[in-house]
Scaffold this motif. Sequence first.
Motif, PDB file in Angstrom:
ATOM      1  N   VAL A 217      14.500  20.379 -27.467  1.00 12.44           N
ATOM      2  CA  VAL A 217      13.961  20.037 -26.148  1.00 12.44           C
ATOM      3  C   VAL A 217      15.051  19.518 -25.227  1.00 12.44           C
ATOM      4  O   VAL A 217      15.156  19.903 -24.057  1.00 12.44           O
ATOM      5  N   THR A 218      15.899  18.621 -25.764  1.00 14.94           N
ATOM      6  CA  THR A 218      16.952  18.016 -24.933  1.00 14.94           C
ATOM      7  C   THR A 218      18.040  19.008 -24.556  1.00 14.94           C
ATOM      8  O   THR A 218      18.754  18.803 -23.585  1.00 14.94           O
ATOM      9  N   GLU A 219      18.176  20.060 -25.342  1.00 14.14           N
ATOM     10  CA  GLU A 219      19.204  21.067 -25.039  1.00 14.14           C
ATOM     11  C   GLU A 219      18.644  22.197 -24.183  1.00 14.14           C
ATOM     12  O   GLU A 219      19.199  23.294 -24.125  1.00 14.14           O
ATOM     13  N   THR A 220      17.529  21.934 -23.529  1.00 13.54           N
ATOM     14  CA  THR A 220      16.888  22.886 -22.608  1.00 13.54           C
ATOM     15  C   THR A 220      16.687  24.271 -23.220  1.00 13.54           C
ATOM     16  O   THR A 220      17.004  25.287 -22.618  1.00 13.54           O
TER      17      THR A 220
ATOM     18  N   PRO B 156      14.504  27.404 -24.070  1.00 16.78           N
ATOM     19  CA  PRO B 156      13.355  27.970 -23.357  1.00 16.78           C
ATOM     20  C   PRO B 156      12.031  27.563 -23.997  1.00 16.78           C
ATOM     21  O   PRO B 156      11.902  27.529 -25.223  1.00 16.78           O
ATOM     22  N   TYR B 157      11.032  27.271 -23.122  1.00 14.10           N
ATOM     23  CA  TYR B 157       9.740  26.810 -23.621  1.00 14.10           C
ATOM     24  C   TYR B 157       9.076  27.841 -24.527  1.00 14.10           C
ATOM     25  O   TYR B 157       8.344  27.485 -25.455  1.00 14.10           O
TER      26      TYR B 157
END
Length: 462
Positions: free
Chosen positions: A52-55, A57-58
Amino acid sequence: MQAIIEIGYLLATLSFLGGLKFMSSPKNAKTGNLIAASGMTLAVVITFISAVTETVPYTNLIILFLAIAVGTVVGKRLSDKVEMTGMPQLVSLFNATGGGCAMLLGLVEANQMDAATAILGNKILLISGLITGAVALTGSIIAERKLAGKVKDRRTKLVIFSARFLLLLMFLLPGLYFIGFIPVEFTVFMYILAVIAMVYGVLFVLPIGGADMPVVISLLNSITGIATAFAGFVYGNKVMIAGGIFVGAAGILLTLLMCKAMNRSLMKVLAGTFKKSKGGAVEEEQEIKGISVSETALALSFAQRVAIVPGYGLAVAQAQHTCGQLQQMLEKRNCEVDYIIHPVAGRMPGHMNVLLAEANVEYSRLKEMDEGNENMSQYDMVLVIGANDVVNPAAENNPDSPVYGMPIIRAHESKQVVVMKRSMGKGYAGVQNDLFGLDNCSILFGDAKVSLQEIINQLKLI
């Protein structure tokens, strides 16, 4: 945040160490499992937070979450439904999923990697993880099929030759690729290696006999751990590296210990070879003495010290709880009862220990083979339930026997032996058991669970 992630991984790694330490003793194995499972849960949560913190993709996060949810539900249902007789097969299937995961990671990373700029070390790690994972995947599936009786041994020269040829290919092809002798893209090369490794996994396990399956399961588990460690190096994930190393090292050590317990070299197990009788010697006809339930119950009523030797037949009959009831009844009569466990009894490492723990048998009652043999002459009766090769005296006194040299439980040195069997069928080694023809040995034919219950009923009347 990075510091929290690193601390979380450190705690997860320490939990793996603590879990392994506790699992070294059957008495504390449940606690060890809980500690290790807690660490794995922490590692998964930390990995999710890291993603999540490393962005990431959702879409990928949703897929990751769904995979974890499905795996949790399926794993829980399978473990709840499986009987003890099917536990070795379940372990093999779970091991196959670990190997398959390592193989898929190698293929995914190969597709994303820029082969022209990637360093050689990363390529080697990817190849190593891919090969070991693919071998563990198909090898574990074949082991599961053999344990379930769906696949027979294939010890033909063609199978053994093909397996050795593919093993040689797996060592040679990467070197030939890196020096430019194989002009294909790295991704294509990885798929070729994956196919070769999966075929090798099948051919690797096919020739190995059922008696060696505990060793094979342990070795394949070790290979899966090694594959996980390789994947950890690729991703720079410390908990994957540590967990993989722990599993790999523990699996190798356990494999070697079991080979020692069977007096078999690891190379002979892997080659699928077993010592053959010299000159095709004919087995001597035995004079088998049967014994009834009432006679067995009467002998037990006078016994002061009894040893129970469990085998796979105990698991097949689902007789562990009834056996525990018999133990409790005898102890109420001031009879001392011990369980003597052979290192390779059952179909996987620790199978009998888990089986007896399920029946709430106290750990203090479990004796290792060497301890039991030291006191064997003091037992008034040894009750052998579903075990065969591990009590065969031929392992010590018949140099021509295929099992000669294998350490055994010396049940024949006790005052009386009663062997509970469905029939006169041979054990996994496929050889006659010399114990059955000795003067102090009798056979109680029938289903172990039914026979044990009838013995309990008879003892209530005495």
